[in-house]
Design an enzyme around this catalytic site. Structure first.
Site, PDB file in Angstrom:
ATOM      1  N   ARG A   1      48.732  68.982  18.565  1.00  0.00           N
ATOM      2  CA  ARG A   1      48.681  67.770  18.370  1.00  0.00           C
ATOM      3  C   ARG A   1      49.590  67.255  19.683  1.00  0.00           C
ATOM      4  NH1 ARG A   1      51.790  64.552  13.593  1.00  0.00           N
ATOM      5  NH2 ARG A   1      49.466  64.856  12.784  1.00  0.00           N
TER       6      ARG A   1
ATOM      7  N   LYS B   1      59.259  70.990  31.472  1.00  0.00           N
ATOM      8  CA  LYS B   1      59.168  70.983  33.037  1.00  0.00           C
ATOM      9  C   LYS B   1      58.074  70.723  34.040  1.00  0.00           C
ATOM     10  CE  LYS B   1      61.204  75.676  31.547  1.00  0.00           C
ATOM     11  NZ  LYS B   1      60.663  77.227  31.493  1.00  0.00           N
TER      12      LYS B   1
ATOM     13  N   ARG C   1      53.526  67.617   7.733  1.00  0.00           N
ATOM     14  CA  ARG C   1      52.232  68.013   6.970  1.00  0.00           C
ATOM     15  C   ARG C   1      51.255  68.653   7.896  1.00  0.00           C
ATOM     16  NH1 ARG C   1      54.479  64.414   4.374  1.00  0.00           N
ATOM     17  NH2 ARG C   1      54.476  63.388   6.511  1.00  0.00           N
ATOM     18  N   THR C   2      50.947  68.161   8.889  1.00  0.00           N
ATOM     19  CA  THR C   2      49.725  68.980   9.657  1.00  0.00           C
ATOM     20  C   THR C   2      50.327  70.249  10.262  1.00  0.00           C
ATOM     21  OG1 THR C   2      49.170  66.635  10.460  1.00  0.00           O
ATOM     22  CG2 THR C   2      48.110  68.666  11.337  1.00  0.00           C
TER      23      THR C   2
ATOM     24  N   HIS D   1      42.121  62.132  14.314  1.00  0.00           N
ATOM     25  CA  HIS D   1      42.996  63.256  13.665  1.00  0.00           C
ATOM     26  C   HIS D   1      41.869  63.839  12.603  1.00  0.00           C
ATOM     27  CE1 HIS D   1      45.984  65.120  11.644  1.00  0.00           C
ATOM     28  NE2 HIS D   1      46.690  64.183  11.261  1.00  0.00           N
TER      29      HIS D   1
HETATM   30  N1   CP Z   1      49.444  62.979   8.014  1.00  0.00           N
HETATM   31  C1   CP Z   1      50.017  63.664   9.033  1.00  0.00           C
HETATM   32  O1   CP Z   1      49.342  63.809   9.809  1.00  0.00           O
HETATM   33  O2   CP Z   1      51.297  63.974   8.492  1.00  0.00           O
HETATM   34  P1   CP Z   1      52.160  64.730   9.710  1.00  0.00           P
HETATM   35  O3   CP Z   1      52.459  63.611  10.820  1.00  0.00           O
HETATM   36  O4   CP Z   1      53.409  64.957   8.796  1.00  0.00           O
HETATM   37  O5   CP Z   1      51.640  65.888  10.318  1.00  0.00           O
END
Ligand code: CP
Length: 305
Positions: free
Chosen positions: A101, A80, A51-52, A129
């Site tokens: 991320r 590396k 999703r993100t 998040h």
């Molecule tokens: N909600 C969320 O962070 O989903 P993903 O891990 O799929 O990005």
């Protein structure tokens, strides 16, 4: 408003502006189709995501911009041994904005300290998040009509759940929010969230182990996954993974206007039979995530319609 690393980097006024812009985008998508023409988003994902990452990419494409990036540490030079700072300094030469991320807490903050383009924390370890938090706020606003005077139950892995930590941090800034924290003892909200966020803001909260005992009190039930990737010991994960399984029977005493949220992905914690209940909004929530990320990137890049 240059980077978004922690949900509290944004004032309540800035959050309100972002949510209003997201609502305007939802109401008139063609009007925003070219606002980011010539802009490039880099998605640097050192950890898996559906999703993100894809909502960030869809957001930039819907704004008329373009996207570069990688979806795992192994397909970048991190494999590396390249540092986060060097990666960010390199990407700054290729893109206008970064969404990162990383499994290590603080990695997006390190990136932001080394570049002059906006960096967005797309999830750092078990920490925060913030764009999920914006997604959750837009979902609550759209489905409940308000961001105050709510009783919200967080259920599942409240120890490692970064979406939970971020949303508690944010919601404790709004009026008259009651938190009910539903988890096994081992997966309770960390002490630093209780002391530095809930206690400091004078927030009303209590901890319980059984969802059934509080179900009739909730305006929002925020379910979360027990996250295998955060456990050091597989046996502990196996023992705790099915602590909560929400089904229609458990919802019998719930309010008619309850909203069931989940940042997704889910594993077993919500039975698929719940998906057709009108109170389940978790797939709508995933869609709101795209619109709120469009609004956020417009703000960070200083773009207007
Ligand atoms: N909600 C969320 O962070 O989903 P993903 O891990 O799929 O990005």
């Amino acid at each position: 408003m240059k980077h978004l690393i922690d949900p509290t980097d944004l004032t309540l006024e800035e959050i309100d502006e972002i949510l209003k812009l997201a609502e305007d985008i939802m109401a008139d998508r063609p009007a925003y189709a070219e606002v980011a023409k010539g802009k490039k988003l880099a998605t640097l994902f050192f950890e898996p995501s559906t999703r993100t990452r894809l909502s960030f990419e869809a957001s930039m494409l819907e704004l008329g911009g373009s996207v570069i990036g990688f979806s795992s540490a192994n397909s970048s030079s991190a494999a590396k041994g390249e540092s986060v700072a060097d990666t960010a300094r390199t990407i700054e030469k290729y893109a206008d904005i970064i969404a990162m991320r990383h499994p290590k807490e603080g990695a997006p903050l390190v990136a932001s300290m080394n570049v002059d383009i906006p960096v967005i924390n797309a999830g750092d370890g078990g920490h925060l998040h913030p764009t999920q938090t914006l997604t959750d706020l837009l979902t609550i606003k759209e489905t409940k009509g308000r961001l105050d005077n709510l009783t919200i139950g967080f259920c599942g892995d409240l120890k490692f759940g970064r979406t939970v930590h971020s949303l508690i941090k944010q919601l404790s800034r709004y009026e008259n929010i009651h938190f009910i924290l539903i988890s096994p003892n081992e997966l309770q909200v960390p002490d630093y969230i209780k002391e530095e966020v809930l206690d400091k803001n004078g927030a009303d909260y209590r901890e319980v182990e059984r969802m059934e005992e509080v179900m009739d009190q909730l305006d929002i039930l925020y379910m979360t996954r027990v996250q295998r990737e955060r456990f050091f010991n597989e046996a502990d994960y196996i023992r705790l993974k099915d602590s909560y399984i929400l089904n229609l029977e458990k919802l019998e005493n719930a309010k008619e206007d309850l909203k069931i949220m989940h940042p997704l992905p889910r594993v077993n914690e919500i039975s698929v039979e719940v998906d057709k209940d009108p109170r389940a909004v978790y797939f709508d929530q995933a869609e709101y995530g795209k619109f709120v990320r469009m609004a956020l990137m417009m703000k960070l890049l200083g773009l207007t319609k």
